[in-house]
Design an enzyme around this catalytic site. Structure first.
Site, short mmCIF file in Angstrom:
data_model
loop_
_atom_site.label_atom_id
_atom_site.label_comp_id
_atom_site.label_asym_id
_atom_site.label_seq_id
_atom_site.Cartn_x
_atom_site.Cartn_y
_atom_site.Cartn_z
CE LYS A 195 -1.80 3.01 1.98
NZ LYS A 195 -1.57 4.44 1.61
CD GLU A 270 12.81 3.87 8.90
OE1 GLU A 270 12.90 4.79 9.76
OE2 GLU A 270 12.94 4.04 7.68
CB CYS A 304 13.14 8.50 8.43
SG CYS A 304 14.21 7.35 7.58
CD GLU A 401 10.16 12.78 11.39
OE1 GLU A 401 9.04 12.26 11.37
OE2 GLU A 401 11.19 12.18 11.06
#
Ligand code: NAI
Ligand code: MG
Length: 500
Positions: A195, A270, A304, A401
């Protein structure tokens, strides 16, 4: 800079894309969504819709999972030999390499990243990932272990494929993320439903075409484009899925972990980061400065492992910041397909607004901006490379973040390793980190003390499929890449035999 592609190709691709929506790959054939719904595919450099992709929903997910289930349970994949699986993965790598230009054009138009990054980091990186994991297909092994029971015994372990995998991927490096999960899962003998992120469906659909061309049995790889709520959520809760491998936000990762508990799905996550870079007083600044700039401005900070917190010794702080600001101001920001572009737009209006929201919150709290802070141009989702100086330790810009080209730069007074490690670790995250110093003792002591899945000392190369990648704390669960990244797609079985 050399464009590296035939300039007529983007227009050809655009008219091909405009002609029909991209479709879902289920059980070896392409289908529209059961509801007929489509997603808009937006060019982040202009904000214009240039393609559509099927918006899969619960019914499509169910068909895809059932196809992957059959393909796993009837042995059409697990019954192939390891060498046959290896060869198919190698074949897919060859096809990706053959079509690397087209894949990179799609990726650059869809995500906005510079074409060269999509070509060499993305498409060629994906081919390299497939070749690496193709090698593992023939090297999935257990151990022999002798139990301490009376008499004569044989004990051994087997690594068996975990089953049907749900691979849910983000938009920042679409093809690389998709192929990373697909190659490890297939090498381990799993089947999957992929997906991709709704913002960037195009390279996944092309990947599906190449999967068919390579000759994978029907149902081994299924690809359902769609949103997180309409397609991602039913995939996570589907009882036919044995494992979820997810890359994306910490909030959704936590939700997936909770939802997986009911059916005890295996989960690899992750997630986000707020990764520190340390530049000590004796660092090689000629290398540290460009690396620190690239670490936050590369892919417009939508990485990331982006080095979003920079800690610099006060004796070199001004020189380092001057270098980074100079780089921020000279970066060529533009559309991914524009020759010479070094930094593209953010992927979406939502992401641009999110990043701007952080910068504004910092401003309101009185944080000083050394450069950047604004948007660029009147169309598309461009944000200036931005450097904030000494934001307070409790501010959202320092703690959360941002996922944009926004660097928080902080001074430190002496090279006290424990104090540095404490500052580096003062975050919920623990994905990556970087250290610049010529003092090998300081470097290794700091490396030992950082709660991060990756520590890079004095530089690093592009992502390497052999190197495990993953997070401590809120940055994730489990590892991708390397042997560890293969083993998360297996179950470990112990077999004992009495020889008495
Ligand atoms: P997201 O976590 O919502 O999306 C990532 C993937 O998860 C997409 O495929 C999405 O469709 C899917 N998803 C969303 N909700 C889901 C659900 N309930 N169940 C199953 N799948 C679901 O991330 P988003 O909203 O695109 O970005 C938000 C923030 O996440 C970014 O600002 C960044 O901080 C972080 N992020 C981190 C990434 C990484 O590489 N670790 C990648 C992308 C985003
Ligand atoms: Mg897009």
């Amino acid at each position: 800079m050399n464009q590296m592609f035939d300039p007529t190709r983007p227009d050809m691709l655009r008219s091909d894309l405009a002609a029909a929506p991209r479709r879902l790959l289920i059980d070896g054939a392409f289908h529209d969504a059961a509801t007929g719904a489509v997603l808009d595919v937006i060019d982040p450099a202009t904000g214009a819709v240039f393609a559509h992709a099927a918006a899969g929903g619960a019914e499509d997910i169910d068909r895809a999972v059932m196809a992957a289930r059959r393909a796993f349970d009837d042995g059409r994949w697990t019954g192939t030999t390891p060498a046959q699986r290896q060869n198919l993965l190698l074949k897919l790598a060859d096809l990706i390499e053959r079509d690397a230009e087209e894949l990179a054009l799609l990726e650059s138009m869809d995500n906005g990243m510079p074409f060269m990054m999509a070509r060499f980091g993305g498409a060629m990186g994906a081919a390299g990932m497939l070749r690496y994991f193709a090698g593992w297909a023939t090297k999935v092994t257990g151990e022999t272990i002798e139990p301490s029971w009376p008499g004569e015994w044989l004990g051994y372990t087997r690594r068996e494929p975990v089953g049907v995998v749900a691979a849910i991927t983000p938009w920042n490096f679409p093809l690389a993320m998709e192929v990373g999960k697909l190659s490890a899962a297939l090498a381990a003998g799993c089947t999957l439903v992929l997906k991709p992120a709704e913002q960037t469906p195009l390279s996944a659909v092309k990947l599906g075409e190449l999967v068919c061309e390579a000759g994978f049995p029907d149902g081994v790889v299924n690809i359902v484009t769609g949103t997180g709520t309409e397609a991602g959520a039913p995939l996570v809760t589907h009882p036919g899925v044995d494992k979820v491998s997810f890359t994306g936000s910490t909030v959704v990762g936590q939700q997936i972990l909770r939802e997986s508990a009911a059916t005890m799905k295996r989960v690899t996550l992750e997630l986000g980061g707020k990764s520190p870079t340390f530049i000590l007083s004796d660092a090689d600044l000629a290398r540290a400065i460009p690396a620190a700039a690239q670490g936050i401005f590369g892919n417009a900070g939508q990485v990331c492992a982006a080095g979003s917190r920079l800690f610099v010794h006060e004796s070199v702080f001004d020189r380092v910041l001057e270098g980074i600001v100079e780089r921020a101001q000279s970066l060529r920001v533009g559309a991914g397909l524009e020759p010479g572009t070094e930094m593209g737009p953010l992927v979406s209006a939502v992401q641009r607004d999110r990043v701007q929201g952080y910068i504004e919150a910092g401003r309101r709290a009185g944080v000083s901006l050394m450069t950047g802070g604004g948007t660029i141009g009147t169309e598309g989702y461009f944000i200036e490379p931005t450097v904030l100086i000494e934001p307070g330790a409790d501010l959202s810009v320092t703690r959360e973040e941002i996922f944009g080209p926004v660097l928080c730069a902080m001074r430190f007074g002496d090279d006290d390793i424990d104090a540095l490690a404490a500052r580096g670790n003062d975050t919920q995250y623990g994905l990556s980190s970087a250290i610049w110093t010529r003092d090998i003792t300081a470097a290794h002591k700091l490396a030992n003390r950082l709660k991060a899945g990756t520590v890079r000392i004095n530089g690093s190369g592009p992502p390497d499929p052999a190197l495990p990648l993953g997070g401590y704390k809120a940055s994730g669960l489990g590892r991708e890449n390397g042997r560890a990244g293969l083993e998360v797609f297996t179950e470990l079985k112990t077999v004992t035999v009495s020889l008495n």
